[in-house]
Design a protein around this motif. Structure first.
Motif, short mmCIF file in Angstrom:
data_model
loop_
_atom_site.label_atom_id
_atom_site.label_comp_id
_atom_site.label_asym_id
_atom_site.label_seq_id
_atom_site.Cartn_x
_atom_site.Cartn_y
_atom_site.Cartn_z
N ASP A 1 0.85 -1.35 0.01
CA ASP A 1 0.03 0.14 0.14
C ASP A 1 0.95 1.33 -0.02
OD1 ASP A 1 -1.87 1.99 0.36
OD2 ASP A 1 -2.73 1.14 2.15
N SER A 2 0.78 1.97 -1.03
CA SER A 2 1.47 3.36 -1.02
C SER A 2 1.19 4.02 0.14
CB SER A 2 1.49 3.73 -2.52
OG SER A 2 -0.04 4.28 -2.69
N ASN A 3 0.05 3.92 0.71
CA ASN A 3 -0.25 4.83 1.83
C ASN A 3 0.66 4.44 3.04
OD1 ASN A 3 -2.32 6.27 0.44
ND2 ASN A 3 -3.92 4.88 0.72
N LYS A 4 1.25 3.34 3.05
CA LYS A 4 2.18 2.90 4.33
C LYS A 4 3.69 2.97 3.93
CE LYS A 4 -1.94 0.69 6.30
NZ LYS A 4 -2.34 0.28 7.45
N PRO A 5 4.16 4.02 3.35
CA PRO A 5 5.58 4.17 2.86
C PRO A 5 6.39 3.24 4.23
CG PRO A 5 4.88 6.12 3.60
CD PRO A 5 3.86 5.39 3.39
N ALA A 6 6.21 3.57 5.26
CA ALA A 6 6.98 2.96 6.49
C ALA A 6 6.98 1.55 6.43
CB ALA A 6 6.65 3.49 7.74
N CYS A 7 5.91 0.90 6.02
CA CYS A 7 5.65 -0.68 6.12
C CYS A 7 6.75 -1.27 5.02
CB CYS A 7 4.33 -1.12 5.89
SG CYS A 7 3.21 -0.78 7.28
N CYS A 8 6.55 -0.46 3.57
CA CYS A 8 7.08 -0.79 2.35
C CYS A 8 8.82 -0.77 2.88
CB CYS A 8 6.84 -0.40 1.33
SG CYS A 8 4.90 -0.20 0.72
N SER A 9 9.23 0.28 3.41
CA SER A 9 10.53 0.48 3.72
C SER A 9 11.00 -0.52 4.61
CB SER A 9 10.56 1.84 4.27
OG SER A 9 10.52 2.81 3.40
N LEU A 10 10.28 -0.85 5.68
CA LEU A 10 10.94 -1.77 6.74
C LEU A 10 10.93 -3.27 6.23
CD1 LEU A 10 8.94 -0.78 9.91
CD2 LEU A 10 11.32 -0.67 9.77
N ILE A 11 10.07 -3.47 5.26
CA ILE A 11 10.08 -5.03 4.58
C ILE A 11 11.25 -4.89 3.59
CG2 ILE A 11 8.93 -6.24 2.72
CD1 ILE A 11 6.13 -5.25 3.88
N LYS A 12 11.58 -4.00 2.92
CA LYS A 12 12.66 -3.92 2.11
C LYS A 12 13.94 -3.89 3.23
CE LYS A 12 15.09 -1.12 -1.62
NZ LYS A 12 16.05 -2.26 -1.56
N ILE A 13 14.02 -3.35 4.26
CA ILE A 13 15.22 -3.18 4.86
C ILE A 13 15.45 -4.55 5.50
CG2 ILE A 13 16.25 -2.61 7.11
CD1 ILE A 13 14.98 0.31 6.53
#
Length: 115
Positions: A74-86
């Protein structure tokens, strides 16, 4: 800020990190395959998945009696996407994650042969 801290806490657990990494590699998994991979009680796995869902990291869909889980994109949750990538970048060479991948490959292979 509280939501972000909760999300950080959600990914700081080894079992939840393992679930996330399995979903990074497989896009979508049913809860029974995750349970089998982790070799934990279904209630324990459900609790971990519930925490990941509450943090906005995982979403579910129901197909008949099966529940499938996937990562939130979800692009509305950039922190989630960033944490998953990390997590994915930092745990890809971890021996536990590699072992989980091998085990899940065998589990999924057996399931596809049964059909």
């Amino acid at each position: 800020m509280e939501n972000f801290i909760y999300t950080l806490k959600a990914v700081s657990d080894l079992t939840r990190a393992r679930i996330i990494m399995a979903l990074v590699k497989n896009d979508e998994l049913c809860v029974c395959r995750i349970t089998e991979m982790l070799d934990l009680a279904p209630s324990t796995v459900s609790k971990h998945i519930s925490i990941l869902k509450h943090a906005g990291l995982v979403k579910s869909r129901k197909d008949g009696k099966w529940i499938y889980f996937s990562l939130t994109k979800d692009s509305n949750k950039p922190a989630c996407c960033s944490l998953i990538k990390i997590l994915a970048d930092n745990l890809k060479d971890n021996s536990t994650i590699i072992s989980d991948e091998e085990k899940l490959t065998q589990i999924l292979k057996c399931c596809s042969e049964e059909k």
